[in-house]
Each structure stands twice: as structure tokens, then as C-alpha cells.
Design an enzyme around this catalytic site. Structure first.
Site, PDB file in Angstrom:
ATOM      1  CB  SER A  38      -0.299   6.335   7.306  1.00 50.31           C
ATOM      2  OG  SER A  38      -0.737   5.065   7.714  1.00 50.31           O
ATOM      3  CB  ALA A  79      -0.967   0.002   1.178  1.00 53.29           C
ATOM      4  CB  VAL A 105       6.571  11.968   3.246  1.00 53.60           C
ATOM      5  CG1 VAL A 105       6.012  12.693   2.036  1.00 53.60           C
ATOM      6  CG2 VAL A 105       8.052  11.672   3.037  1.00 53.60           C
ATOM      7  NE  ARG A 149      -2.053   1.138  10.549  1.00 50.96           N
ATOM      8  CZ  ARG A 149      -2.534   0.012  11.021  1.00 50.96           C
ATOM      9  NH1 ARG A 149      -3.828  -0.143  11.147  1.00 50.96           N
ATOM     10  NH2 ARG A 149      -1.739  -0.969  11.393  1.00 50.96           N
ATOM     11  CD  GLN A 190       4.272  -5.555  11.361  1.00 47.56           C
ATOM     12  OE1 GLN A 190       5.229  -6.076  10.827  1.00 47.56           O
ATOM     13  NE2 GLN A 190       4.116  -4.234  11.382  1.00 47.56           N
ATOM     14  CE  LYS A 208       2.979   6.762   9.368  1.00 55.80           C
ATOM     15  NZ  LYS A 208       2.359   5.794  10.309  1.00 55.80           N
ATOM     16  CG  ASP A 209       5.749   3.565  11.708  1.00 50.35           C
ATOM     17  OD1 ASP A 209       4.663   3.462  12.297  1.00 50.35           O
ATOM     18  OD2 ASP A 209       5.842   3.616  10.476  1.00 50.35           O
ATOM     19  N   GLY A 227       5.572   8.515   1.038  1.00 52.69           N
ATOM     20  CA  GLY A 227       6.478   8.307   2.182  1.00 52.69           C
ATOM     21  C   GLY A 227       7.437   7.156   1.881  1.00 52.69           C
ATOM     22  CG  HIS A 228       5.996   3.109   1.599  1.00 52.90           C
ATOM     23  ND1 HIS A 228       4.627   3.205   1.548  1.00 52.90           N
ATOM     24  CD2 HIS A 228       6.287   2.400   2.712  1.00 52.90           C
ATOM     25  CE1 HIS A 228       4.108   2.575   2.588  1.00 52.90           C
ATOM     26  NE2 HIS A 228       5.085   2.086   3.310  1.00 52.90           N
TER      27      HIS A 228
HETATM   28  O1  PAF Z   1       6.682  -0.174   9.075  1.00 52.48           O
HETATM   29  C1  PAF Z   1       6.232  -1.154   8.454  1.00 52.48           C
HETATM   30  O2  PAF Z   1       5.656  -1.036   7.366  1.00 52.48           O
HETATM   31  C2  PAF Z   1       6.398  -2.537   9.045  1.00 52.48           C
HETATM   32  O3  PAF Z   1       6.279  -2.506  10.433  1.00 52.48           O
HETATM   33  C3  PAF Z   1       7.694  -3.241   8.616  1.00 52.48           C
HETATM   34  C4  PAF Z   1       8.917  -2.515   9.137  1.00 52.48           C
HETATM   35  C5  PAF Z   1       7.744  -3.329   7.095  1.00 52.48           C
HETATM   36  C6  PAF Z   1       7.725  -4.652   9.171  1.00 52.48           C
HETATM   37  O4  PAF Z   1       6.649  -5.416   8.715  1.00 52.48           O
END
Ligand code: PAF
Length: 278
Positions: A184, A31, A175, A186, A60, A148-149, A35-36
Site C-alpha cells: 500500500s 506513491a 501483492v 500508506r 475521496q 486489496k481495495d 502492487g501497482h
Molecule cells: O485505489 C486508488 O488508488 C484510488 O482510490 C483510485 C481508484 C485511483 C481513485 O482515486
């Protein structure tokens, strides 16, 4: 750009790319958004080979509904990655990542007792499981994570130390959308109206930075919480002002640490996080 599904294919491609290549790695759950892409661009600038992984890691997610809802958009992700100079996309299925159940339990001490660690039990253990496995598969020289994380970044740095890995962790700036909303995956789950209102989260954090000198730490925490909760679309889960290394609650502005305000907020069913260095 090559799409690879198995560890064997991935490692063959990395090997074929030539010895001595410096490998930059951007782990993602897909997704993809700008940012990515900023992480991928940084990886391209720093390395001769760039690998992006796309894997929605079930380990997770502490809430099965969250896992089910998580957006999966492989085709669009690949199209977006084609606009970068990413070399390899690794999109394994769960059996490839976890041929056997991963039963490792990490201990991140105080780092995981607060914020995301507190509200999403098991979340960081799952992140550490998948990131350590991916690091083992890709063997990157550098790996890129968004600020962000913020807590995730601290956890991953700690994991790298604990496992004595040689990868360098590179933090990358948040970003934001034009409205200020932190990008995000999300955000895609928000309705147009929710998305508009979600920008109040970032706007509040920006104002908090300005207001800092006029309030005590506790007053600022309350102010942020009230401002966000005053918006009918938003519901604060936590507001914390913590130091940027141990992520422990700051009690006074006099403490000699960099301070960061972190929030988790529900916008409808969608849980969003954001932060700002104060
Ligand atoms: O930040 C994320 O998208 C996830 O937590 C990661 C680091 C890809 C691990 O699944």
C-alpha cells in the site's frame, strides 16, 4: 513513455496511437509500489496501449489530514513506471480533473453502508466521481484495480453498471511484502518498527483462514480482532466477514456465498486495510 498533464494532450496521444488499439487503464494516486506495477504488467499483457494516471483525488478524502499526509512521489513513480511498458502517464492537476466542482451524488445502496463506506463517509462518492471522470477522459477498454481495495472494486463495478459504461473491470491479486503486509502507498508512512508490527494484520488473516472450521463466524471475527489488538502498535477499526458480492455480514458458514474477511486497522496514525478470501 510520455508524461501528459492535460486531457487534450492525453486524448491526442491516444488518438495518435492508432485506431483499433485496445486501451488498458490503471488509475492510481501515485506513491507507486510493486502492487501497482503488477496492475500495469497485467494491462500491458492484455492491451496494445497502456495509460496510468497519477492523481491524488481530494474528493475521496474524508479527513483533510489524511489528504495532506498522503505521499506524493511523482519522480520516483515515473522512474518505476519506466521499468514497465506503460505508454502514457497522465498526471493532471485538480483543475484539469475538476474544472468545475463535481456535485454528483452516487447511490451505491447497501454496498456503501458497510466497512469503508461506513467509516469514511463520502469516500466512495469521491472515488466514483474521479474514476468516472478518468474513464470519460481515457475511454479505456479495460481498467485494472487491486483486490486489496475489495469494496472499492465492488463499488466501481456497480458504477460501471449504473452508468452503462463499456469498460471491463479487471480485478488483480493482492501483492504482499515478504512479511505478508499487503502493499500500500500508506506503508511508506510507517516507521520501520511500525512496518514490522503491521505484518501481524496479514499473519492473523492467514491464520483465520486455517481456523475457519473450528469457530463460528462471530467467534472468528472476535478472534481476528483480539489477535490484532493484542499487538501494541495496532488498533482495529473494524473486522467484518462478508459475502463477496453484496458485501453483507455473513452470519453462518452455511450461507452459499464466497466469504471474505476484511479489516481496517490503525498502525500509529496510518490506517491500513487488508482482506482474505476464507
Ligand atoms: O485505489 C486508488 O488508488 C484510488 O482510490 C483510485 C481508484 C485511483 C481513485 O482515486
Amino acid at each position: 513513455m510520455k508524461l501528459l498533464k492535460t486531457v487534450g494532450e492525453l486524448q491526442q496521444q491516444i488518438q495518435d496511437s492508432g485506431k483499433g488499439a485496445s486501451v488498458g487503464f490503471v488509475p492510481t494516486m501515485g506513491a507507486l509500489h510493486e502492487g501497482h506495477i503488477s496492475l500495469v504488467k497485467q494491462a500491458v499483457a492484455d492491451n496494445s496501449l497502456v495509460v496510468v494516471s497519477i492523481f491524488v483525488n481530494p474528493n475521496q478524502f474524508n479527513d483533510p489530514k489524511d489528504l495532506e499526509r498522503y505521499p506524493r512521489t511523482l519522480e520516483a513513480d515515473l522512474n518505476l513506471l519506466k521499468t514497465t511498458e506503460c505508454d502514457l502517464v497522465f498526471a493532471p492537476d485538480a483543475k484539469e480533473v475538476y474544472p468545475e466542482q463535481d456535485t454528483r451524488i452516487f447511490n451505491f445502496g447497501k454496498l456503501e453502508e458497510v466497512m469503508e463506506g461506513k467509516f469514511r463517509p463520502g469516500h466512495f462518492n469521491g472515488v466514483a466521481q474521479v474514476v468516472s471522470r478518468l474513464f470519460d477522459m481515457v475511454k479505456p477498454d479495460k481498467a485494472y484495480f487491486g483486490l486489496k481495495d475489495f469494496q472499492q472494486l465492488a463499488i466501481i463495478k456497480n458504477m460501471v453498471k449504473q452508468l452503462d459504461l463499456s469498460v471491463e473491470i479487471v480485478p488483480c491479486a493482492i501483492v504482499r511484502e515478504d512479511s505478508g503486509l499487503a502493499m500500500s502507498s500508506r506503508n511508506e508512512l510507517l516507521s520501520a518498527e511500525e512496518r514490522k508490527n503491521a505484518s501481524v494484520i496479514a499473519k492473523t488473516l492467514f491464520s483465520a483462514k486455517e481456523l475457519k472450521t473450528q469457530k463460528s463466524v462471530q467467534e472468528l471475527v472476535e478472534w481476528i480482532s483480539n489477535e490484532i489488538n493484542n499487538n501494541p502498535f495496532l488498533d482495529v477499526e473494524y473486522v467484518e466477514i462478508v459475502d463477496d458480492e453484496e458485501l453483507q455480514t455473513v452470519k453462518s458458514w452455511d450461507e452459499p456465498t464466497t466469504k471474505i474477511a476484511c479489516v481496517a486497522v490503525f498502525c500509529g496514525k496510518v490506517r491500513l486495510i487488508d482482506n482474505i478470501i476464507l
